[in-house]
Design a protein around this motif. Structure first.
Motif, PDB file in Angstrom:
ATOM      1  N   ALA A  30      -3.871 -31.240  33.323  1.00  0.00           N
ATOM      2  CA  ALA A  30      -3.689 -30.771  34.978  1.00  0.00           C
ATOM      3  C   ALA A  30      -4.748 -30.174  35.443  1.00  0.00           C
ATOM      4  CB  ALA A  30      -2.462 -29.846  34.838  1.00  0.00           C
ATOM      5  N   PHE A  54       0.996 -26.236  34.809  1.00  0.00           N
ATOM      6  CA  PHE A  54       0.931 -24.983  34.635  1.00  0.00           C
ATOM      7  C   PHE A  54      -0.809 -24.492  34.265  1.00  0.00           C
ATOM      8  CE2 PHE A  54       5.047 -22.652  34.394  1.00  0.00           C
ATOM      9  CZ  PHE A  54       5.926 -23.463  34.100  1.00  0.00           C
ATOM     10  N   GLY A  55      -0.975 -23.284  34.777  1.00  0.00           N
ATOM     11  CA  GLY A  55      -2.407 -23.040  34.488  1.00  0.00           C
ATOM     12  C   GLY A  55      -2.373 -22.483  33.047  1.00  0.00           C
ATOM     13  N   ASP A  56      -3.421 -22.127  32.528  1.00  0.00           N
ATOM     14  CA  ASP A  56      -3.938 -21.472  31.244  1.00  0.00           C
ATOM     15  C   ASP A  56      -3.097 -20.113  31.206  1.00  0.00           C
ATOM     16  OD1 ASP A  56      -7.066 -23.083  30.745  1.00  0.00           O
ATOM     17  OD2 ASP A  56      -5.045 -23.815  30.175  1.00  0.00           O
ATOM     18  N   ARG A  94      -2.398 -22.400  25.149  1.00  0.00           N
ATOM     19  CA  ARG A  94      -2.624 -23.726  25.811  1.00  0.00           C
ATOM     20  C   ARG A  94      -1.618 -23.703  27.045  1.00  0.00           C
ATOM     21  NH1 ARG A  94      -3.457 -29.119  22.908  1.00  0.00           N
ATOM     22  NH2 ARG A  94      -3.605 -30.051  24.912  1.00  0.00           N
ATOM     23  N   GLN A  95      -1.975 -24.825  27.923  1.00  0.00           N
ATOM     24  CA  GLN A  95      -1.193 -24.683  29.352  1.00  0.00           C
ATOM     25  C   GLN A  95       0.141 -25.120  28.777  1.00  0.00           C
ATOM     26  OE1 GLN A  95      -3.315 -27.507  31.644  1.00  0.00           O
ATOM     27  NE2 GLN A  95      -4.414 -25.801  32.763  1.00  0.00           N
ATOM     28  N   MET A  96       1.254 -24.511  29.548  1.00  0.00           N
ATOM     29  CA  MET A  96       2.536 -24.937  29.485  1.00  0.00           C
ATOM     30  C   MET A  96       2.562 -26.499  30.088  1.00  0.00           C
ATOM     31  SD  MET A  96       6.229 -23.271  30.555  1.00  0.00           S
ATOM     32  CE  MET A  96       6.158 -22.143  29.374  1.00  0.00           C
ATOM     33  N   ILE A  97       3.337 -27.284  29.617  1.00  0.00           N
ATOM     34  CA  ILE A  97       3.479 -28.587  30.349  1.00  0.00           C
ATOM     35  C   ILE A  97       5.029 -29.022  30.490  1.00  0.00           C
ATOM     36  CG2 ILE A  97       1.323 -29.479  29.880  1.00  0.00           C
ATOM     37  CD1 ILE A  97       2.678 -31.037  27.560  1.00  0.00           C
ATOM     38  N   LEU A 150       1.500 -16.683  34.704  1.00  0.00           N
ATOM     39  CA  LEU A 150       1.177 -17.952  34.692  1.00  0.00           C
ATOM     40  C   LEU A 150       1.503 -18.525  35.936  1.00  0.00           C
ATOM     41  CD1 LEU A 150       3.131 -19.105  31.463  1.00  0.00           C
ATOM     42  CD2 LEU A 150       0.694 -19.309  31.825  1.00  0.00           C
ATOM     43  N   ILE A 192      -5.271 -27.441  37.366  1.00  0.00           N
ATOM     44  CA  ILE A 192      -4.835 -26.041  37.905  1.00  0.00           C
ATOM     45  C   ILE A 192      -5.468 -24.859  37.127  1.00  0.00           C
ATOM     46  CG2 ILE A 192      -2.480 -26.277  36.500  1.00  0.00           C
ATOM     47  CD1 ILE A 192      -1.390 -24.380  38.952  1.00  0.00           C
TER      48      ILE A 192
END
Lengths: 114, 113
Positions: free
Chosen positions: B2, B104-106, A43-46, B90, B4
């Motif tokens: 997000a 950030f994107g996946d 999954r996306q980094m946040i 990324l 993105i």
């Protein structure tokens, strides 16, 4: 050169308990920013939380808080009331004022035990 | 979540091919970034952009190039892929006044055979 060190490759905690992830950094700068990022599996980094070095007060975001010790160059992340969704890789990062480069630590893999 | 987006999510391709990794964001952010991340390792900045027609190389030397013709679009190109380019890439963005990437994107997992 600035470096960021996360000395705990893996951590685990029981659900609903509190866990603290360690981060130390090395810099000669006085103005900088520190970050904790969370990267769940696939999954996306946040961005979890951000601290400005000039602020003495520790940043908090709901269940997440930091212990920022500027003199010791330490920036630990405390997660209270751990939830299963907190399981992820956590990265500590540093950025000096005026720069775009983020220096990341090696990451800590956090497992939440139900 | 997000806004993105990165495409493709996964790409397996042979050596010598030209590759473009796409990244788009719908938040109107001025700053965009490309990071390279090997499995289980830290991220390294390879490119960033302050806005349209602005691109800079990051900390980690990379044979890739980027362009920023539109605010929302920040593609990364490898002219001739090699096995050493195998990694995760990324894309990230942030609002102009903030000190670090927020979203950030996946990611794109790239494997060069």
């Amino acid at each position: 050169a600035q470096t960021v060190t996360q000395s705990q490759p893996e951590m685990s905690v029981q659900e609903a308990e509190t866990v603290t992830l360690s981060c130390t950094y090395d810099t000669s700068e006085s103005d900088y920013y520190l970050f904790w990022y969370k990267q769940p599996p696939s999954r996306q980094m946040i961005l979890v939380i951000r601290q400005e070095a000039y602020k003495q007060q520790n940043a908090t975001e709901n269940r997440f808080s930091v212990n920022f010790q500027k003199a010791a160059k330490s920036f630990s992340l405390k997660i209270s009331d751990s939830q299963l969704g907190d399981a992820a890789m956590y990265f500590c990062a540093y950025r000096k004022e005026g720069a775009q480069k983020l220096v990341f630590g090696q990451g800590t893999r956090l497992t939440i035990n139900p | 979540e997000a806004d993105i987006y990165q495409t493709p999510r996964y790409l397996v391709i042979g050596t010598g091919k030209k590759i473009t990794l796409e990244c788009s964001q719908t938040m109107g952010h001025d700053k965009m970034y490309w990071y390279q991340q090997d499995p289980g390792m830290e991220l390294h900045l390879i490119h960033y952009s302050y806005g349209v027609n602005s691109t800079e190389k990051g900390d980690l030397s990379s044979e890739s190039t980027v362009s920023r013709i539109r605010t929302e679009h920040f593609p990364l190109t490898l002219e001739s892929a090699r096995p050493s380019h195998t990694s995760q890439y990324l894309c990230a963005s942030s609002e102009g006044g903030l000190p670090g990437p927020q979203h950030f994107g996946d990611g794109t997992r790239l494997s060069i055979l």
